[in-house]
Design a protein around this motif. Structure first.
Motif, mmCIF file in Angstrom:
data_model
loop_
_atom_site.group_PDB
_atom_site.id
_atom_site.type_symbol
_atom_site.label_atom_id
_atom_site.label_comp_id
_atom_site.label_asym_id
_atom_site.label_seq_id
_atom_site.Cartn_x
_atom_site.Cartn_y
_atom_site.Cartn_z
ATOM 1 N N TRP A 145 -4.897 9.083 -3.576
ATOM 2 C CA TRP A 145 -3.590 8.434 -3.503
ATOM 3 C C TRP A 145 -2.981 8.314 -4.893
ATOM 4 O O TRP A 145 -1.826 8.660 -5.116
ATOM 5 C CB TRP A 145 -3.728 7.056 -2.850
ATOM 6 C CG TRP A 145 -2.409 6.412 -2.549
ATOM 7 C CD1 TRP A 145 -1.634 6.645 -1.461
ATOM 8 C CD2 TRP A 145 -1.709 5.459 -3.338
ATOM 9 N NE1 TRP A 145 -0.501 5.888 -1.523
ATOM 10 C CE2 TRP A 145 -0.512 5.154 -2.660
ATOM 11 C CE3 TRP A 145 -1.978 4.820 -4.565
ATOM 12 C CZ2 TRP A 145 0.421 4.241 -3.157
ATOM 13 C CZ3 TRP A 145 -1.052 3.913 -5.060
ATOM 14 C CH2 TRP A 145 0.127 3.630 -4.364
ATOM 15 N N PRO A 195 -12.478 4.041 10.855
ATOM 16 C CA PRO A 195 -11.972 2.669 10.929
ATOM 17 C C PRO A 195 -12.938 1.818 11.741
ATOM 18 O O PRO A 195 -13.493 2.299 12.735
ATOM 19 C CB PRO A 195 -10.649 2.814 11.689
ATOM 20 C CG PRO A 195 -10.258 4.245 11.524
ATOM 21 C CD PRO A 195 -11.518 5.015 11.404
ATOM 22 N N GLU B 155 -6.421 1.588 10.825
ATOM 23 C CA GLU B 155 -6.084 2.990 11.039
ATOM 24 C C GLU B 155 -4.799 3.368 10.321
ATOM 25 O O GLU B 155 -4.696 4.417 9.679
ATOM 26 C CB GLU B 155 -5.958 3.281 12.537
ATOM 27 C CG GLU B 155 -6.028 4.760 12.825
ATOM 28 C CD GLU B 155 -6.134 5.039 14.317
ATOM 29 O OE1 GLU B 155 -5.914 6.184 14.703
ATOM 30 O OE2 GLU B 155 -6.444 4.090 15.077
ATOM 31 N N ARG B 156 -3.822 2.465 10.376
ATOM 32 C CA ARG B 156 -2.544 2.732 9.713
ATOM 33 C C ARG B 156 -2.691 2.717 8.200
ATOM 34 O O ARG B 156 -2.030 3.454 7.485
ATOM 35 C CB ARG B 156 -1.514 1.694 10.143
ATOM 36 C CG ARG B 156 -1.130 1.793 11.608
ATOM 37 C CD ARG B 156 -0.633 3.168 11.945
ATOM 38 N NE ARG B 156 -0.423 3.348 13.387
ATOM 39 C CZ ARG B 156 -0.072 4.490 13.948
ATOM 40 N NH1 ARG B 156 0.068 5.578 13.200
ATOM 41 N NH2 ARG B 156 0.102 4.571 15.236
ATOM 42 N N VAL B 158 -5.329 3.587 6.516
ATOM 43 C CA VAL B 158 -5.899 4.876 6.139
ATOM 44 C C VAL B 158 -4.803 5.936 6.129
ATOM 45 O O VAL B 158 -4.705 6.739 5.201
ATOM 46 C CB VAL B 158 -7.028 5.299 7.111
ATOM 47 C CG1 VAL B 158 -7.528 6.695 6.783
ATOM 48 C CG2 VAL B 158 -8.174 4.309 7.048
ATOM 49 N N GLN B 159 -3.980 5.906 7.126
ATOM 50 C CA GLN B 159 -2.904 6.902 7.189
ATOM 51 C C GLN B 159 -1.969 6.769 5.996
ATOM 52 O O GLN B 159 -1.584 7.756 5.381
ATOM 53 C CB GLN B 159 -2.112 6.737 8.489
ATOM 54 C CG GLN B 159 -2.870 7.225 9.712
ATOM 55 C CD GLN B 159 -2.094 7.017 10.993
ATOM 56 O OE1 GLN B 159 -1.297 6.096 11.091
ATOM 57 N NE2 GLN B 159 -2.336 7.870 11.971
ATOM 58 N N LEU B 161 -2.563 5.621 3.089
ATOM 59 C CA LEU B 161 -3.195 6.071 1.850
ATOM 60 C C LEU B 161 -3.391 7.581 1.845
ATOM 61 O O LEU B 161 -3.313 8.225 0.805
ATOM 62 C CB LEU B 161 -4.538 5.369 1.660
ATOM 63 C CG LEU B 161 -4.423 3.899 1.260
ATOM 64 C CD1 LEU B 161 -5.790 3.247 1.261
ATOM 65 C CD2 LEU B 161 -3.769 3.751 -0.094
#
Lengths: 197, 197
Positions: A145, A195, B155-156, B158-159, B161
């Motif tokens: 990132w 996750p 989960e979001r 991770v997305q 990043l």
DNA sequence: TAGCAATTTCAGAAATTTCTGAAAAGTCGA
DNA sequence: TCGACTTTTCAGAAATTTCTGAAATTGCTA
């Protein structure tokens, strides 16, 4: 230290915050002073305004240069070095991100990779290694990132930061579109991080 | 300090990195030890394994609790306090983001707001204020991002990043879709920060 | 409420970091 | 090459942070 009250308050605050940001007081003060200055300043002017020793300013400037946070400039007909912060604040963001990655993430990532290569003897070590594996994946994700942020042009960077919690909606939209013929969105990102919540 | 070699290397490294992350050596070591431990540990076990004083461990645990980085647990039939790190590493990320915001961003944001309310006397102060305004907007943007991250489910997060430099493509896709009837993407983000490059 | 186990507090010692003054080194024009 | 000016280096002083041992406090149970 003689400075207009507004500037002085800011400079002192930055000095205090320095320790939380990983720089020392003087470095923080020099940076703050240059940041609000109307023109580049030379070392003696900084000494004068902050009331610290010449050598301290010299070392502080050296550190700020190592961080790529100040630029050296020259005034025609004056052989002293003048210093200024880049005017584009977004350039500063990229620099900070890069340096933070280098100092706070990369060394640990390197170590984690090494430790994960080793042979675990005991049961306890095997458990530790599993845990280190999770941390490794996390650090990799952050490293990626940070590296991305450094490369983004300003407008995209602003968008990425503004995105935040709206990511969900945007990705829903993307997912829908990606499934259409034509495949605009590119391939799915690989993710070995599962996750857990 | 007696620990398996793998664990010891990790613990020592975390201790050294501590200073870069804004915690002291012992705090870093305690955290590292708890992170890889198979079960919660009590203070005396930590003393034993790290070879530091009981009082130091007590203070370190207090600090880690202030950061919300360790949880206090109780073992039935044992009145000592046992400590563990949350197993979900993503919970740790959220916690760190929240604490960093609180310590590294919010105080400066508050100060900048105050300084921007003041009346600028001199020309120099007026220029300084303009500069502080830019910084203020930047800090606001970051504060918002941090606040968003804290709220995102794993989960979001991770997305978000993983997104990084792919943001461009995704946003292109979104922009295209948003212009279609139905407006799935929500309203445009307000942005008073003008890109300069 | 006495006695014991566990934890916290805190003054000062130890370690580390920051800062200074003096001296060294670098740079340029005469 | 000299000499004035500028910057850098660095040993030790000063300030700050971290750590310890001893004492105080908390909390439990007998």
């Amino acid at each position: 230290m003689h400075l207009p009250p507004l500037v002085q308050t800011f400079v002192l605050h930055f000095g205090e915050m320095g320790s939380r940001w990983g720089i020392n007081r003087t470095v923080g003060q020099i940076y703050a002073l240059l940041f609000v200055a109307e023109r580049p300043l030379n070392a003696d002017e900084i000494v004068e305004r902050l009331g610290v020793s010449r050598s301290n300013v010299s070392m502080g400037l050296k550190e700020l240069q190592a961080w790529n946070l100040v630029r050296l400039q020259h005034v025609p007909g004056d052989r002293r070095d003048y210093f200024a912060t880049p005017e584009d604040i977004w350039q500063i963001v990229r620099t900070l991100v890069e340096e933070r990655k280098k100092r706070e993430i990369d060394p640990t990532l390197t170590l984690l990779r090494e430790l994960l290569m080793q042979e675990a003897g005991t049961e306890g070590e095997r458990h530790a290694q599993a845990r280190l594996g999770e941390m490794h994946d996390l650090f990799e994700l952050f490293a990626g990132w940070y590296a991305d942020v450094r490369r983004l042009e300003t407008e995209r960077l602003v968008q990425l930061l503004t995105l935040g919690s709206k990511v969900q909606k945007v990705l829903e939209v993307k997912d829908r579109l990606v499934r259409l013929p034509g495949r605009i969105g590119g391939r799915a990102a690989k993710s070995d991080i599962k996750p857990t919540d």
